[in-house]
Design a protein around this motif. Structure first.
Motif, PDB file in Angstrom:
ATOM      1  N   VAL A  33       0.848  -1.205   0.000  1.00  0.00           N
ATOM      2  CA  VAL A  33       0.000   0.000   0.000  1.00  0.00           C
ATOM      3  C   VAL A  33       0.884   1.256   0.000  1.00  0.00           C
ATOM      4  CG1 VAL A  33      -1.689   1.322   1.337  1.00  0.00           C
ATOM      5  CG2 VAL A  33      -1.970  -1.134   1.075  1.00  0.00           C
ATOM      6  N   PHE A  34       2.003   1.179   0.709  1.00  0.00           N
ATOM      7  CA  PHE A  34       2.945   2.306   0.737  1.00  0.00           C
ATOM      8  C   PHE A  34       3.393   2.652  -0.688  1.00  0.00           C
ATOM      9  CE2 PHE A  34       7.415   3.811   1.267  1.00  0.00           C
ATOM     10  CZ  PHE A  34       7.143   4.967   1.977  1.00  0.00           C
ATOM     11  N   VAL A  35       3.805   1.625  -1.434  1.00  0.00           N
ATOM     12  CA  VAL A  35       4.253   1.845  -2.820  1.00  0.00           C
ATOM     13  C   VAL A  35       3.088   2.364  -3.667  1.00  0.00           C
ATOM     14  CG1 VAL A  35       5.113   0.689  -4.893  1.00  0.00           C
ATOM     15  CG2 VAL A  35       6.103   0.147  -2.650  1.00  0.00           C
ATOM     16  N   LEU A  36       1.928   1.744  -3.492  1.00  0.00           N
ATOM     17  CA  LEU A  36       0.748   2.124  -4.284  1.00  0.00           C
ATOM     18  C   LEU A  36       0.396   3.604  -4.085  1.00  0.00           C
ATOM     19  CD1 LEU A  36      -1.794   1.248  -5.998  1.00  0.00           C
ATOM     20  CD2 LEU A  36      -2.937   0.883  -3.789  1.00  0.00           C
ATOM     21  N   VAL A  37       0.307   4.046  -2.828  1.00  0.00           N
ATOM     22  CA  VAL A  37      -0.112   5.443  -2.605  1.00  0.00           C
ATOM     23  C   VAL A  37       0.990   6.437  -2.995  1.00  0.00           C
ATOM     24  CG1 VAL A  37      -1.860   4.916  -0.859  1.00  0.00           C
ATOM     25  CG2 VAL A  37       0.464   5.414  -0.128  1.00  0.00           C
ATOM     26  N   LEU A  38       2.254   6.006  -2.873  1.00  0.00           N
ATOM     27  CA  LEU A  38       3.335   6.897  -3.324  1.00  0.00           C
ATOM     28  C   LEU A  38       3.230   7.121  -4.829  1.00  0.00           C
ATOM     29  CD1 LEU A  38       6.662   5.975  -1.463  1.00  0.00           C
ATOM     30  CD2 LEU A  38       5.146   7.925  -1.102  1.00  0.00           C
ATOM     31  N   ILE A  39       2.973   6.031  -5.558  1.00  0.00           N
ATOM     32  CA  ILE A  39       2.841   6.142  -7.021  1.00  0.00           C
ATOM     33  C   ILE A  39       1.638   7.019  -7.376  1.00  0.00           C
ATOM     34  CG2 ILE A  39       2.289   4.838  -9.130  1.00  0.00           C
ATOM     35  CD1 ILE A  39       3.959   2.526  -7.915  1.00  0.00           C
ATOM     36  N   LEU A  40       0.510   6.762  -6.713  1.00  0.00           N
ATOM     37  CA  LEU A  40      -0.701   7.545  -7.003  1.00  0.00           C
ATOM     38  C   LEU A  40      -0.491   9.029  -6.661  1.00  0.00           C
ATOM     39  CD1 LEU A  40      -3.415   5.065  -5.651  1.00  0.00           C
ATOM     40  CD2 LEU A  40      -3.126   5.785  -8.032  1.00  0.00           C
ATOM     41  N   ALA A  41       0.172   9.290  -5.521  1.00  0.00           N
ATOM     42  CA  ALA A  41       0.410  10.679  -5.107  1.00  0.00           C
ATOM     43  C   ALA A  41       1.341  11.381  -6.089  1.00  0.00           C
ATOM     44  CB  ALA A  41       0.999  10.702  -3.693  1.00  0.00           C
ATOM     45  N   ALA A  42       2.379  10.664  -6.534  1.00  0.00           N
ATOM     46  CA  ALA A  42       3.337  11.277  -7.466  1.00  0.00           C
ATOM     47  C   ALA A  42       2.689  11.502  -8.824  1.00  0.00           C
ATOM     48  CB  ALA A  42       4.560  10.375  -7.598  1.00  0.00           C
ATOM     49  N   ALA A  43       1.844  10.563  -9.238  1.00  0.00           N
ATOM     50  CA  ALA A  43       1.250  10.651 -10.580  1.00  0.00           C
ATOM     51  C   ALA A  43       0.078  11.628 -10.639  1.00  0.00           C
ATOM     52  CB  ALA A  43       0.791   9.261 -11.026  1.00  0.00           C
TER      53      ALA A  43
END
Lengths: 203, 313
Positions: free
Chosen positions: B31-41
């Motif tokens: 989830v950490f990776v997922l939300v980091l990607i979503l936040a960056a994108a």
């Protein structure tokens, strides 16, 4: 009566350590559906972590700092992930009739968690201090005023909404998650419907 | 390892080794990776709030009209009812069910005084020309005030904006045009909300009064441009293309359909319906019919497909 001994005996009887942290589970929990619960908790962990950073720097920070805005984005997407996984978990438990065999309290704590999360998210939107919170507060106040609770729970009072969002609701949710997990561990994972063998005992 | 009690609970089923702690850590990492990607994108929305300064600069005539409606009592908040004032006839009621009336006036707001007259009074030391205007207005009879307000209301419908100034035809509106010009200028300085919110305390976290100022036409028109009105599913949307509070779909849905969308007590009706719906949701396990829906839609077969019991190979 010794209250301490009574509590210890009750805990040992209702949630023995090997049930609280089991390393052996029935094979039917191998379905991917069982991941939705843990993914919801993982999203909550992300919400708390990103929320702590936002709270430490204060409610104005993310409006003026690119780093702050990124942390807010992490918080924003964690909310979306939290609800996404929680709703999948909820639907899965509904279709599994997970309240069977004395597990009604698991369902009730789950629904209370869902409702508390809605209040937490709502107060979060109201704490943003932007057009979104301005509009939601002014739209939403009519419903609360119509129900006669608009001055007790005043959407236009930033201090009150922020307090609810960063302390009261996270505490309520964390406590409910704890109770929910303890109930699941104490009562055991619900066995498959129709597939349950004759004679399998549940409480 | 499991307790004897739990072993009996799962009697008949194969068991397998599990590591819940590792599962939780892996889930957190995923989830950490997922939300980091979503936040960056995709970032996150942060539209600036509507301020009196912005509105009075872009819509000076409408701002004066807003001020006039506050003075003549036609503004939303001036006639809202509880908890802001005692105009009980405007409270939402359903027969004898009247929680808004029962709760009473708990956040008293005299709109005319709080939003227009007090802020102007606060400006007197800086702009002494306001003093005779205020004195003339406040010493006039209500009928005279109403006549001035009506005259200026007509004049404002024919107003032009030249160099940021509101020019109206000459009408006998007494001190009202001068007062509203001063009020418009105060708004343009960016101080109006602060003066409205002023509580005598240096620390302030309650923005109720200042937020109510623009809640009528100004904010409605901004929200309408972004398709955020209540009748446009606004409560569950974000400005722009970001996902909003989709979990409020049931609450928001009710505002789209009669009788909720047409009743003068729509908010009360929605509140009661959501309350009943929530209770049903909470009590699903004990409500025949509702709890039997999964039997009619056997998704559980897909979830537990391939689950075998002992001796069932």
């Amino acid at each position: 009566m010794n209250w301490t001994r009574a509590l210890r005996s009750w805990l040992q009887r209702e949630i023995p350590m090997e049930d609280l942290l089991p390393d052996e589970l029935p094979e039917f929990v191998r379905s991917y559906v069982y991941l939705f619960g843990v993914l919801t908790i993982a999203s909550f962990v992300m919400l708390i972590l990103s929320g702590i950073v936002l709270a430490v720097f204060g409610p104005q920070w993310w409006h003026v700092s690119p780093t702050g805005h990124f942390v807010n984005s992490v918080h924003f997407w964690s909310v979306q992930a939290f609800f996404f996984f929680m709703v999948l978990h909820l639907w899965a438990q509904f279709f599994m009739m997970a309240w069977r065999d004395g597990r009604g309290s698991n369902w009730v704590t789950g629904v209370l968690l869902f409702l508390s999360s809605i209040v937490a998210a709502f107060t979060g939107f109201l704490s943003q201090e932007n057009l979104d919170s301005q509009w939601i507060a002014l739209q939403g106040k009519d419903a609360f005023n119509a129900l006669g609770v608009g001055s007790f729970f005043n959407l236009l009072d930033f201090g009150q909404m922020y307090g609810f969002h960063i302390f009261v609701m996270p505490l309520v949710i964390a406590l409910l998650i704890g109770v929910h997990i303890l109930l699941v561990r104490s009562k055991g994972v619900v066995p498959p419907y129709e597939e349950r063998p004759k004679g399998a005992r549940t409480r | 390892m499991m307790s004897e009690r739990t072993r009996r609970l799962y009697e008949g089923y194969r068991t397998t080794s599990a590591d819940l702690v590792k599962e939780l850590v892996i889930a957190c990492a995923a989830v950490f990776v997922l939300v980091l990607i979503l936040a960056a994108a995709f970032s996150s929305p942060d539209p600036a709030p509507l301020t009196a300064k912005a509105w009075s600069t872009s819509h000076p005539v409408e701002m004066e009209q807003e001020g006039l409606m506050i003075l003549n009592g036609q503004n939303d908040i001036a006639s809202y009812g509880p908890p802001y004032d005692n105009q009980m006839q405007n409270a939402q009621t359903l027969g004898p069910i009247a929680p808004q009336v029962w709760a009473g006036v708990t956040i008293p707001i005299d709109a005319k005084k709080v939003f227009v007259l007090d802020p102007l009074r606060a400006m007197e030391p800086i702009d002494p020309s306001i003093t005779p205007l205020l004195a003339a207005f406040e010493s006039a009879s209500p009928a005279q005030q109403a006549a001035w307000e009506k005259a200026y209301q007509g004049a404002l419908t024919r107003a032009r904006v030249v160099g940021g100034e509101v020019l109206t035809p000459n009408v006998d509106a007494g001190p009202v045009p001068g007062l509203l010009t001063a009020w418009l200028n105060l708004a343009r300085t960016g101080s109006l909300e602060a003066v409205i919110n002023e509580s005598g305390r240096i620390y302030q976290t309650d923005f109720t009064r200042a937020l109510l100022l623009l809640q009528g036409y100004p904010l409605q028109s901004v929200a309408a441009n972004q398709a955020l009105l209540g009748t446009q599913w606004g409560m569950m949307k974000e400005p722009g293309n970001w996902p909003g509070a989709v979990w409020l779909w049931f609450y928001t849905l009710l505002y789209q359909i009669p009788p909720y969308s047409t009743s003068p007590a729509g908010d009360l009706l929605v509140g009661i319906t959501v309350g009943v719906g929530t209770l049903l949701f909470l009590l699903v396990p004990w409500i025949p019919g509702l709890r039997d829906i999964p039997r009619a839609i056997p998704i559980h077969r897909a979830i537990w497909r391939g689950v075998k019991r002992h001796g069932e190979d």
